[in-house]
Design an enzyme around this catalytic site. Sequence first.
Site, PDB file in Angstrom:
ATOM      1  N   GLU A   1     -82.312  -7.045   5.732  1.00 21.41           N
ATOM      2  CA  GLU A   1     -81.301  -7.422   6.706  1.00 21.41           C
ATOM      3  C   GLU A   1     -81.852  -7.142   8.087  1.00 21.41           C
ATOM      4  O   GLU A   1     -82.555  -6.137   8.295  1.00 21.41           O
ATOM      5  CB  GLU A   1     -80.035  -6.589   6.476  1.00 21.41           C
ATOM      6  CG  GLU A   1     -78.847  -6.980   7.343  1.00 21.41           C
ATOM      7  CD  GLU A   1     -78.685  -6.185   8.629  1.00 21.41           C
ATOM      8  OE1 GLU A   1     -77.755  -6.477   9.385  1.00 21.41           O
ATOM      9  OE2 GLU A   1     -79.498  -5.270   8.892  1.00 21.41           O
TER      10      GLU A   1
ATOM     11  N   HIS B   1     -80.714  -4.694  17.188  1.00 20.97           N
ATOM     12  CA  HIS B   1     -79.309  -4.479  16.859  1.00 20.97           C
ATOM     13  C   HIS B   1     -78.421  -4.335  18.089  1.00 20.97           C
ATOM     14  O   HIS B   1     -77.401  -5.008  18.218  1.00 20.97           O
ATOM     15  CB  HIS B   1     -79.158  -3.232  15.977  1.00 20.97           C
ATOM     16  CG  HIS B   1     -77.734  -2.932  15.629  1.00 20.97           C
ATOM     17  ND1 HIS B   1     -76.922  -2.129  16.417  1.00 20.97           N
ATOM     18  CD2 HIS B   1     -76.963  -3.343  14.600  1.00 20.97           C
ATOM     19  CE1 HIS B   1     -75.728  -2.063  15.874  1.00 20.97           C
ATOM     20  NE2 HIS B   1     -75.721  -2.789  14.763  1.00 20.97           N
TER      21      HIS B   1
ATOM     22  N   GLU C   1     -78.415 -11.444  10.538  1.00 26.00           N
ATOM     23  CA  GLU C   1     -77.112 -11.217  11.174  1.00 26.00           C
ATOM     24  C   GLU C   1     -77.175 -11.640  12.633  1.00 26.00           C
ATOM     25  O   GLU C   1     -77.985 -11.110  13.415  1.00 26.00           O
ATOM     26  CB  GLU C   1     -76.690  -9.744  11.089  1.00 26.00           C
ATOM     27  CG  GLU C   1     -75.313  -9.583  11.744  1.00 26.00           C
ATOM     28  CD  GLU C   1     -74.834  -8.161  11.911  1.00 26.00           C
ATOM     29  OE1 GLU C   1     -75.326  -7.250  11.223  1.00 26.00           O
ATOM     30  OE2 GLU C   1     -73.943  -7.972  12.772  1.00 26.00           O
TER      31      GLU C   1
ATOM     32  N   HIS D   1     -81.592  -2.342   4.881  1.00 28.35           N
ATOM     33  CA  HIS D   1     -80.834  -2.462   6.122  1.00 28.35           C
ATOM     34  C   HIS D   1     -81.726  -2.207   7.333  1.00 28.35           C
ATOM     35  O   HIS D   1     -82.301  -1.128   7.460  1.00 28.35           O
ATOM     36  CB  HIS D   1     -79.690  -1.437   6.084  1.00 28.35           C
ATOM     37  CG  HIS D   1     -78.729  -1.554   7.216  1.00 28.35           C
ATOM     38  ND1 HIS D   1     -78.399  -0.478   8.016  1.00 28.35           N
ATOM     39  CD2 HIS D   1     -78.017  -2.607   7.679  1.00 28.35           C
ATOM     40  CE1 HIS D   1     -77.520  -0.862   8.914  1.00 28.35           C
ATOM     41  NE2 HIS D   1     -77.268  -2.147   8.734  1.00 28.35           N
TER      42      HIS D   1
ATOM     43  N   ASP E   1     -81.010  -8.022  12.627  1.00 31.27           N
ATOM     44  CA  ASP E   1     -80.033  -8.435  13.645  1.00 31.27           C
ATOM     45  C   ASP E   1     -80.745  -9.243  14.712  1.00 31.27           C
ATOM     46  O   ASP E   1     -81.813  -8.835  15.182  1.00 31.27           O
ATOM     47  CB  ASP E   1     -79.413  -7.192  14.295  1.00 31.27           C
ATOM     48  CG  ASP E   1     -78.847  -6.229  13.267  1.00 31.27           C
ATOM     49  OD1 ASP E   1     -77.752  -6.502  12.758  1.00 31.27           O
ATOM     50  OD2 ASP E   1     -79.519  -5.215  12.972  1.00 31.27           O
TER      51      ASP E   1
HETATM   52  O1  G3P Z   1     -74.784  -6.503   7.720  1.00 32.75           O
HETATM   53  C1  G3P Z   1     -74.349  -5.225   7.435  1.00 32.75           C
HETATM   54  C2  G3P Z   1     -74.438  -4.328   8.632  1.00 32.75           C
HETATM   55  O2  G3P Z   1     -75.726  -4.442   9.174  1.00 32.75           O
HETATM   56  C3  G3P Z   1     -73.423  -4.640   9.669  1.00 32.75           C
HETATM   57  O3  G3P Z   1     -73.285  -3.654  10.631  1.00 32.75           O
HETATM   58  O4  G3P Z   1     -73.663  -2.632  12.816  1.00 32.75           O
HETATM   59  O5  G3P Z   1     -75.331  -2.292  11.028  1.00 32.75           O
HETATM   60  O6  G3P Z   1     -75.134  -4.496  12.139  1.00 32.75           O
HETATM   61  P1  G3P Z   1     -74.401  -3.252  11.700  1.00 32.75           P
HETATM   62 CA    CA Z   2     -76.723  -5.662  10.948  1.00 33.33          CA
END
Ligand code: G3P
Ligand code: CA
Length: 264
Positions: A49, A64, A123, A22, A51
Site C-alpha cells: 500500500e 502520506h 491510495e 502498509h 499514498d
Molecule cells: O489504506 C489504509 C490506510 O493506509 C489508510 O490510512 O492514514 O494510513 O493512509 P492512512
Molecule cells: Ca494510506
Amino acid sequence: MRQYREFLYEGTGWHACTVIGHRGACAYFPENTMVSFRGALDLGADMVELDIQCTRDGEIVVMHDEKVNRCTNGRGRVKDLGYAQMRALDAGSWFGKRFAGEKVPALAEVLEYCRGKIAVNIEIKSEAVGDSAIGGIEEKTLELVSRMGMREHVIYSSFSPMALAHLREVDQSAPIAVLYEKKHYKKMSPARIMEHTGADCFNCSRDEFRGSWARELVSCNIPVNVYTVNDRGALARLAGAGVGGIFTNKPDVMRAVLAASGKM
Ligand code: G3P
Ligand code: CA
C-alpha cells in the site's frame, strides 16, 4: 505472481487473507520509500500500500502527509514543491541513520519495481483531488498504471468520494476501494456505501470491522480490507473472521500468523 483480482475475490478467511504491506513495511523501514517496498516484498507481503499526491509541476509522488516535514529533512506542502525539490530531500534519516539518502519516490519508480513481483494498493490522498476527473491525479494515475502494464495488479483507494467518482468516470472497470470515513457516508451501512459508490472493495479500520458491520460485510460477501494491524492476536482473529486482506506494518508477522494457522 497471482493476479490481484484472484486474491481479492477468491473468498474470505484464512485461505485468502491478503498480506498488505502498509506504506511498504513501515515498522522496519522509512515509510513510502523504495527500501520499504523492497522490504515488504522480502518479508512476504502479497501487496504493498502507498499514498500518492502531486507536486507543483504535476509529478505523482509517494508521500502520506500533506507536508514533507515529518518524513523528510525539508519543509512545506507537497503541492507547493517541484519534483526536483522533492527528489533532493532525504526521506530516510528521520527513521534511522542507515537510511540516509533515501528519496521520495515517484509513483512510476515504485510501479516499475513492483511490476511482475507484487500487487499495489494506490491510495489517492484527499488533498490531491481536484474538481474535475479530466487531467486530475486519478486520470494521470490510471494512465500511468495502464502504460506500465499493471492494470491487473493495482487497486485504487481513497477517503475522498470525489476521487472514487473520478476513477469510475475515467475507467469503469478499474478496481476501487472505499476508504470509509463517517463524515462522507453518514448513517449508510457498508452494503449501502458499496452500492452508492460502485466500489469493489470496502477498506476500514480494525475498530470499524465489528458487530453488525462485520456481520453485514461477511454475509454480503463484500471484500473487506482492514487497517492497520500489527499484533499477532488481532491478525489471527481478523484473518479468521472473514477479512479478505489486512494492512500491516509488519508483513513478516502476519505471514507467520497465517503460516501458524496451518492453512497458508
Ligand atoms: O489504506 C489504509 C490506510 O493506509 C489508510 O490510512 O492514514 O494510513 O493512509 P492512512
Ligand atoms: Ca494510506
